[in-house]
Design a protein around this motif. Structure first.
Motif, PDB file in Angstrom:
ATOM      1  N   ILE A 126       0.659  -0.850   0.518  1.00 58.38           N
ATOM      2  CA  ILE A 126      -0.054  -0.539  -0.071  1.00 58.38           C
ATOM      3  C   ILE A 126       0.876   1.205   0.322  1.00 58.38           C
ATOM      4  CG2 ILE A 126      -2.015  -1.570   0.647  1.00 58.38           C
ATOM      5  CD1 ILE A 126      -1.409   0.322   3.653  1.00 58.38           C
ATOM      6  N   PHE A 163      -5.041   6.188   7.226  1.00 61.16           N
ATOM      7  CA  PHE A 163      -6.281   4.888   7.548  1.00 61.16           C
ATOM      8  C   PHE A 163      -5.030   5.314   9.575  1.00 61.16           C
ATOM      9  CE2 PHE A 163      -6.576   3.702   3.662  1.00 61.16           C
ATOM     10  CZ  PHE A 163      -8.112   4.239   3.744  1.00 61.16           C
ATOM     11  N   VAL A 164      -3.779   5.430   9.449  1.00 63.25           N
ATOM     12  CA  VAL A 164      -3.589   6.083  10.635  1.00 63.25           C
ATOM     13  C   VAL A 164      -2.691   7.484  10.564  1.00 63.25           C
ATOM     14  CG1 VAL A 164      -2.425   3.222  10.833  1.00 63.25           C
ATOM     15  CG2 VAL A 164      -0.830   4.626  10.066  1.00 63.25           C
ATOM     16  N   GLU A 165      -2.794   7.804  12.060  1.00 67.21           N
ATOM     17  CA  GLU A 165      -1.721   9.241  11.662  1.00 67.21           C
ATOM     18  C   GLU A 165      -0.527   8.874  12.333  1.00 67.21           C
ATOM     19  OE1 GLU A 165      -4.471  13.190  11.732  1.00 67.21           O
ATOM     20  OE2 GLU A 165      -5.460  11.319  13.300  1.00 67.21           O
ATOM     21  N   PRO A 167       1.853  10.603  14.899  1.00 62.32           N
ATOM     22  CA  PRO A 167       1.942  11.403  16.160  1.00 62.32           C
ATOM     23  C   PRO A 167       3.467  12.717  16.140  1.00 62.32           C
ATOM     24  CG  PRO A 167       2.802  10.094  17.169  1.00 62.32           C
ATOM     25  CD  PRO A 167       1.875   9.740  15.964  1.00 62.32           C
ATOM     26  N   MET A 230     -15.488   0.023   4.942  1.00 54.76           N
ATOM     27  CA  MET A 230     -14.271  -2.046   5.706  1.00 54.76           C
ATOM     28  C   MET A 230     -14.028  -1.282   6.604  1.00 54.76           C
ATOM     29  SD  MET A 230     -11.586  -3.225   3.257  1.00 54.76           S
ATOM     30  CE  MET A 230     -10.253  -3.130   4.358  1.00 54.76           C
ATOM     31  N   MET A 233     -14.214   2.135   9.257  1.00 50.86           N
ATOM     32  CA  MET A 233     -13.459   2.807   8.366  1.00 50.86           C
ATOM     33  C   MET A 233     -14.236   3.499   6.816  1.00 50.86           C
ATOM     34  SD  MET A 233      -9.807   3.262  10.075  1.00 50.86           S
ATOM     35  CE  MET A 233      -9.535   5.073  10.073  1.00 50.86           C
TER      36      MET A 233
ATOM     37  N   ILE B  14       2.747  -4.061   8.263  1.00 46.45           N
ATOM     38  CA  ILE B  14       1.505  -4.322   7.651  1.00 46.45           C
ATOM     39  C   ILE B  14       1.501  -4.837   6.268  1.00 46.45           C
ATOM     40  CG2 ILE B  14       0.275  -2.770   6.023  1.00 46.45           C
ATOM     41  CD1 ILE B  14       1.998  -0.586   5.958  1.00 46.45           C
ATOM     42  N   ARG B  43       6.429   6.830  16.815  1.00 47.86           N
ATOM     43  CA  ARG B  43       4.765   7.022  16.282  1.00 47.86           C
ATOM     44  C   ARG B  43       4.225   5.240  15.727  1.00 47.86           C
ATOM     45  NH1 ARG B  43       8.037  11.253  12.168  1.00 47.86           N
ATOM     46  NH2 ARG B  43       7.583  12.359  12.676  1.00 47.86           N
ATOM     47  N   SER B  46       2.185   4.337  18.200  1.00 47.33           N
ATOM     48  CA  SER B  46       1.126   4.941  18.297  1.00 47.33           C
ATOM     49  C   SER B  46       0.048   4.238  17.146  1.00 47.33           C
ATOM     50  CB  SER B  46       1.189   6.678  17.892  1.00 47.33           C
ATOM     51  OG  SER B  46       0.026   7.198  17.773  1.00 47.33           O
ATOM     52  N   VAL B  47       0.710   4.858  16.061  1.00 46.48           N
ATOM     53  CA  VAL B  47      -0.243   3.858  14.431  1.00 46.48           C
ATOM     54  C   VAL B  47      -0.938   2.285  15.236  1.00 46.48           C
ATOM     55  CG1 VAL B  47       0.796   5.039  12.579  1.00 46.48           C
ATOM     56  CG2 VAL B  47       1.982   2.754  13.360  1.00 46.48           C
ATOM     57  N   GLN B  50      -4.243   2.596  16.996  1.00 52.71           N
ATOM     58  CA  GLN B  50      -4.975   2.217  15.632  1.00 52.71           C
ATOM     59  C   GLN B  50      -5.784   1.572  15.339  1.00 52.71           C
ATOM     60  OE1 GLN B  50      -3.787   6.202  13.460  1.00 52.71           O
ATOM     61  NE2 GLN B  50      -2.017   6.638  14.977  1.00 52.71           N
ATOM     62  N   LYS B  51      -7.279   2.151  14.623  1.00 53.71           N
ATOM     63  CA  LYS B  51      -7.503   1.014  13.739  1.00 53.71           C
ATOM     64  C   LYS B  51      -7.691   1.096  12.787  1.00 53.71           C
ATOM     65  CE  LYS B  51     -12.335   3.593  12.835  1.00 53.71           C
ATOM     66  NZ  LYS B  51     -13.804   3.277  13.637  1.00 53.71           N
ATOM     67  N   GLY B  52      -7.192   2.326  12.335  1.00 54.67           N
ATOM     68  CA  GLY B  52      -6.258   1.880  10.993  1.00 54.67           C
ATOM     69  C   GLY B  52      -5.327   1.095  10.822  1.00 54.67           C
ATOM     70  N   ILE B  55      -6.675  -1.850   8.975  1.00 47.65           N
ATOM     71  CA  ILE B  55      -7.331  -1.815   7.537  1.00 47.65           C
ATOM     72  C   ILE B  55      -5.451  -1.683   6.343  1.00 47.65           C
ATOM     73  CG2 ILE B  55      -7.759   0.104   6.120  1.00 47.65           C
ATOM     74  CD1 ILE B  55     -10.193  -0.898   7.797  1.00 47.65           C
ATOM     75  N   CYS B  56      -5.187  -1.196   7.303  1.00 46.97           N
ATOM     76  CA  CYS B  56      -3.231  -0.966   6.399  1.00 46.97           C
ATOM     77  C   CYS B  56      -3.416  -2.528   5.930  1.00 46.97           C
ATOM     78  CB  CYS B  56      -2.334  -0.417   6.836  1.00 46.97           C
ATOM     79  SG  CYS B  56      -2.957   1.133   7.557  1.00 46.97           S
ATOM     80  N   SER B  58      -5.250  -5.423   5.814  1.00 50.56           N
ATOM     81  CA  SER B  58      -5.800  -5.962   5.013  1.00 50.56           C
ATOM     82  C   SER B  58      -5.863  -4.817   3.697  1.00 50.56           C
ATOM     83  CB  SER B  58      -7.496  -5.383   5.594  1.00 50.56           C
ATOM     84  OG  SER B  58      -8.144  -5.490   6.941  1.00 50.56           O
ATOM     85  N   LEU B  59      -5.166  -4.182   4.449  1.00 52.39           N
ATOM     86  CA  LEU B  59      -5.701  -3.870   1.683  1.00 52.39           C
ATOM     87  C   LEU B  59      -3.998  -4.799   1.600  1.00 52.39           C
ATOM     88  CD1 LEU B  59      -5.784   0.384   2.658  1.00 52.39           C
ATOM     89  CD2 LEU B  59      -6.965  -1.780   1.455  1.00 52.39           C
TER      90      LEU B  59
END
Lengths: 304, 194
Positions: A126, A163-165, A167, A230, A233, B14, B43, B46-47, B50-52, B55-56, B58-59
């Protein structure tokens, strides 16, 4: 012909479901955007020739080039990768441009390739956004300078969907992009309205404020698309027609982009059965209505 | 100052939801594999939470399965639910993917053929289907090659027809050594018995 400021209108991002549609509806589109990587096979850094034509695809590309202007949207530069720059790929893009005379070209503000010792780079699967930090800014400026020196075309950087941020970044995204394009006349912005919308849904980002903060005079192209949900999100999946919110944001953004040259509708080929010819024409017509609303008005040209 | 190892660590995470879980449960066992600054560790910490991040992951999986579904359609049909299990095993053993369709499909095909060869995978007619689809993959992405001669232990045409009827699992096809010339005409598969 000098195409430097030519305004194209509304185009489509080419995918494998489109040949029949384009054969019968080419007059609907003002230009076609291609992902150049689809038209050849990369045999690896040490191979000669490295880039091998895929004849059926190139046949289609040659046909499209005779019909309408082409624009290139890259996915393979991986500008955000540290200690890596595939100059062989840039050289091939230069040759492609000499053949097809792209009006502009673009890539993403992210990294996707990681160097390996082998002939092929590792693909992260990705596009991962870069942290908006000072050293990334310096690295990206240097790479973009090289690209614009090698290929004499406007080069556009696309804002990310993420999809992630991270900091603790040095800059906000808009500040980072503005600084990235401020020192190079040929460096411009591809504002992906759907990415912006997805980020606003997923991260409570204020989309209109983002547009207000961005150097809209540097926006040359906008992307629009649809998406779906999905895992809790909203995804930038290019899943058919644009949602209403994207049309509203597009209207707002176009009104503030005096140097805009094209709006491109993107969809994934697997959603063609959902759109079909009529659905595609409807998306194009809706985009053209917004395009005409602003580009045909005198004050818009004064802004430019 | 950002390091290439941060990018490598993020991409590695990922590609592996299991490694993400491990990093949350036992951070040093994962982070110490990379030369990360404290800021980069913060960092990643933190990531990962995170919920995302899921998703990463899965992608990544969706983007790696796409070449297999696209180029190995009959293989995927034959494997059914087993495809995902086998793909996950393949991804563990082949993490450095270029995601070039040709290489990804070839590597997965060879992975399956090797399992068939040593008997850790038993799937009637899979070897024939794989031989055919790997030949098509090569023809699709290597314009210099216009045809391939492919040898089969069962008649591939009979297999394809049985798959089309949905009766392959119940039919008992005769074992027979045959070879076909495989080529593409206007992107349509053509088979000529040799």
């Amino acid at each position: 012909m000098d195409n430097t400021n030519e305004k194209l209108g509304v185009g489509l991002l080419y995918n494998a479901s489109l040949p029949e549609y384009l054969e019968h509806n080419i007059e609907q589109v003002d230009y076609i955007e291609i992902i150049p990587d689809m038209f050849w096979s990369d045999e690896g850094r040490n191979a000669y020739p490295r880039f091998v034509d895929l004849p059926q695809w190139r046949h289609q590309l040659n046909w499209m080039a005779k019909q309408v202007p082409l624009v290139a949207h890259n996915i393979g530069m991986s500008l955000g990768t540290l200690n890596y720059f595939d100059k062989g790929y840039i050289q091939f893009m230069k040759e492609m441009n000499e053949s097809y005379r792209f009006r502009w070209h673009s890539d993403h503000l992210s990294f996707i390739k990681l160097p390996t010792k082998g002939p092929h780079d590792h693909n992260a699967g990705i596009a991962i956004p870069v942290p908006y930090d000072k050293d990334y800014l310096a690295m990206l400026r240097e790479k973009i300078s090289f690209i614009t020196e090698q290929i004499e075309l406007p080069f556009l950087i696309e804002n990310n969907v993420y999809f992630v941020e991270y900091p603790d970044q040095d800059y906000s995204e808009t500040d980072f992009i503005n600084q990235l394009v401020s020192t190079n006349d040929q460096a411009n912005i591809l504002l992906d309205i759907h990415n912006l919308y997805a980020n606003s849904v997923n991260h409570k980002l204020k989309a209109r404020q983002y547009i207000d903060e961005l150097r809209m005079d540097k926006v040359v192209e906008m992307h629009i698309a649809g998406g779906n949900e999905m895992g809790g999100m909203y995804m930038d999946s290019h899943a058919g027609p644009c949602p209403d919110e994207v049309w509203e944001l597009l209207d707002y953004a176009v009104s503030k982009a005096p140097n805009l040259r094209g709006i491109t509708f993107e969809f994934h080929e697997s959603y063609f059965p959902l759109l079909r010819f009529d659905g595609l024409n409807k998306q194009i017509e809706m985009a053209k209505a917004i395009w005409n609303k602003y580009t045909l008005q005198p004050y818009y040209h004064e802004l430019a | 100052m950002n390091s290439p190892d941060f990018q490598l660590a993020f991409a590695t995470l990922i590609a592996s939801p299991q490694l993400c879980k491990q990093a949350i449960a036992d951070e040093p066992s994962v982070f110490d594999q990379f030369a990360l600054t404290e800021k980069e560790k913060t960092r990643l910490r933190s990531v990962l939470r995170q919920k995302g991040m899921s998703i990463c992951c899965s992608l990544y999986r969706m983007n790696r399965i796409t070449p297999l579904y696209t180029q190995l359609t009959q293989t995927a049909t034959l494997l059914g639910d087993e495809l995902i299990t086998l793909a996950e095993e393949f991804w563990e053993s082949y993490p450095d993917s270029s995601l070039q369709f040709k290489e990804e499909v070839l590597a997965f095909g060879q992975f399956l053929l090797a399992k068939l060869e040593v008997g850790t995978l038993k799937f009637p007619y899979l070897q024939e289907i794989l031989r055919l689809e790997l030949a098509i993959n090569e023809l699709s992405y290597t314009p210099a090659i216009i045809e391939k001669t492919v040898h089969f232990d069962y008649d591939i045409v009979a297999i394809l027809l049985a798959m089309d009827r949905g009766t392959l699992q119940t039919e008992r096809l005769q074992k027979v050594q045959v070879a076909y010339k495989v080529y593409l005409e206007e992107q349509t598969l053509k088979l000529a018995l040799l």
